[in-house]
Design a protein around this motif. Structure first.
Motif, short mmCIF file in Angstrom:
data_model
loop_
_atom_site.label_atom_id
_atom_site.label_comp_id
_atom_site.label_asym_id
_atom_site.label_seq_id
_atom_site.Cartn_x
_atom_site.Cartn_y
_atom_site.Cartn_z
N LYS A 149 68.21 -5.18 -6.80
CA LYS A 149 68.93 -6.33 -7.38
C LYS A 149 68.16 -6.99 -8.52
O LYS A 149 68.75 -7.43 -9.50
CB LYS A 149 69.31 -7.36 -6.32
N THR A 192 65.28 -15.85 -7.73
CA THR A 192 65.12 -16.98 -6.78
C THR A 192 64.13 -16.66 -5.67
O THR A 192 63.54 -17.57 -5.08
CB THR A 192 66.47 -17.41 -6.17
N GLY A 193 63.93 -15.38 -5.38
CA GLY A 193 62.94 -14.99 -4.36
C GLY A 193 61.54 -15.47 -4.74
O GLY A 193 60.73 -15.77 -3.86
N TYR A 250 60.67 -18.84 -3.25
CA TYR A 250 60.25 -18.78 -1.84
C TYR A 250 58.84 -18.19 -1.73
O TYR A 250 58.03 -18.59 -0.91
CB TYR A 250 61.27 -17.98 -1.02
N ARG A 251 58.58 -17.19 -2.60
CA ARG A 251 57.24 -16.59 -2.61
C ARG A 251 56.20 -17.61 -3.07
O ARG A 251 55.09 -17.66 -2.55
CB ARG A 251 57.23 -15.36 -3.52
N ALA A 295 57.19 -15.58 2.91
CA ALA A 295 58.37 -16.14 2.23
C ALA A 295 59.62 -15.92 3.09
O ALA A 295 60.44 -16.82 3.27
CB ALA A 295 58.56 -15.48 0.86
N SER A 296 59.74 -14.73 3.64
CA SER A 296 60.90 -14.41 4.48
C SER A 296 60.93 -15.33 5.71
O SER A 296 62.00 -15.81 6.12
CB SER A 296 60.84 -12.94 4.89
N SER A 320 61.68 -19.06 4.62
CA SER A 320 62.98 -19.25 3.99
C SER A 320 64.07 -19.51 5.04
O SER A 320 65.18 -19.89 4.70
CB SER A 320 63.35 -18.04 3.14
N ARG A 365 64.80 -24.62 2.30
CA ARG A 365 65.96 -24.25 1.46
C ARG A 365 66.45 -25.46 0.67
O ARG A 365 66.78 -25.37 -0.50
CB ARG A 365 67.09 -23.66 2.31
N GLN A 403 67.46 -24.37 -8.34
CA GLN A 403 68.32 -23.19 -8.57
C GLN A 403 69.69 -23.61 -9.11
O GLN A 403 70.23 -22.98 -10.00
CB GLN A 403 68.48 -22.42 -7.25
N GLY A 451 69.07 -13.09 -5.64
CA GLY A 451 68.48 -13.59 -4.40
C GLY A 451 69.24 -13.13 -3.18
O GLY A 451 69.65 -11.96 -3.07
N ARG A 452 69.43 -14.06 -2.24
CA ARG A 452 70.12 -13.72 -0.99
C ARG A 452 71.41 -14.54 -0.82
O ARG A 452 72.36 -14.08 -0.20
CB ARG A 452 69.23 -14.02 0.23
N ASP A 453 71.38 -15.77 -1.37
CA ASP A 453 72.49 -16.70 -1.12
C ASP A 453 73.05 -17.30 -2.41
O ASP A 453 73.61 -18.38 -2.39
CB ASP A 453 72.02 -17.84 -0.20
N ARG A 488 62.43 -7.49 7.83
CA ARG A 488 62.82 -8.47 6.81
C ARG A 488 64.35 -8.61 6.78
O ARG A 488 64.89 -9.71 6.72
CB ARG A 488 62.28 -8.01 5.45
N ASP A 540 66.35 -12.02 7.44
CA ASP A 540 67.18 -12.60 6.36
C ASP A 540 68.65 -12.71 6.79
O ASP A 540 69.36 -13.62 6.36
CB ASP A 540 67.06 -11.76 5.07
N ARG A 580 69.17 -15.49 10.26
CA ARG A 580 68.82 -16.92 10.25
C ARG A 580 70.10 -17.76 10.14
O ARG A 580 71.10 -17.32 9.57
CB ARG A 580 67.86 -17.23 9.10
#
Ligand code: DC
Length: 217
Positions: free
Chosen positions: A13, A31-32, A35-36, A80-81, A84, A90, A97, A111-113, A162, A166, A169
């Motif tokens: 991605k 965006t990751g 968190y990192r 980070a995982s 997050s 968040r 963001q 990212g994820r969301d 991971r 992810d 959660r």
């Protein structure tokens, strides 16, 4: 135009989002990395990743160098995982963001969301995925290339752990937005995946790159 690119670890991605940003002339945010950065801060402060409050305190990113290679390490990615999953973390990173997504002329975020929480009204949502084995193979090759003595079964186990964290959660889990286009890169070269992503964006917007780009600044 806002383009949201979501997906699991090592799905491609980030590469796709960067290529789309170049193609359509849009600013890009990974965006990751936020968190990192919070994870690296936390580790630097000697904070406990099991504590939501300690993790939330680590979300002041004013001193972070986003070019620090340490941000890309597996250790930082793992922390980070973990952090997050905390709602306070968040929440602390949300505004930054949203502001980036809302800038005049549009933006691309990966990212994820992004398509579900950060920018649910994004014109284009891509969900980039690949099988865990393929993603682990890519990550393994990348880590070997930079000289790390890693073993494939460990990398695969890490990817699966991971994914599980992810996805399961409660706060903003990794999930496919209802209106997202799926892009499975398992059997694709990078260049084929990028071409497909460009075609999906153009199909959603009816626009080509020249029409989409804002004025050069
Ligand atoms: O994409 P990445 O591997 O750099 O992300 C690191 C971790 O950050 C990931 O395991 C989950 C978290 N993350 C998140 O929860 N939401 C995002 N939008 C981006 C990343």
């Amino acid at each position: 135009m806002i383009i949201a690119v979501d997906g699991p670890a090592a799905s491609g991605k980030g590469t796709i989002a960067r290529a789309l940003a170049g193609h359509f002339g849009l600013p890009h945010m990974d965006t990751g990395l936020l968190y990192r950065a919070a994870a690296l801060n936390l580790l630097g402060m000697g904070g406990d990743p099991e504590s939501e409050f300690a993790a939330a305190r680590a979300c002041d990113l004013s001193q972070i160098d986003f070019d620090d290679p340490e941000l890309r390490s597996e250790t930082v990615g793992g922390v980070a995982s973990r952090i997050s999953a905390y709602p306070l973390v968040r929440e602390a990173l949300l505004e930054r963001q949203r502001r980036f997504a809302g800038q005049p002329g549009g933006a691309i975020l990966d990212g994820r969301d992004v398509g579900t929480v950060i920018a649910p009204a994004a014109e284009v949502k891509l969900f980039v995925t690949a099988s865990p084995e393929v993603r682990a193979q890519r990550r393994y090759a990348e880590l070997r290339r930079i000289g790390l003595d890693v073993h494939f079964p460990d990398v695969l186990a890490d990817i699966r752990a991971r994914d599980e964290r992810d996805r399961s959660r409660a706060a903003a889990p990794l999930q496919v937005a209802e209106d997202a286009d799926l892009l499975d890169t398992s059997d694709m070269t990078i260049s084929a995946a990028v071409q497909r992503a460009i075609a999906l964006v153009e199909a959603r917007t009816g626009q080509s790159a020249q029409e989409t780009a804002g004025p050069a600044s």
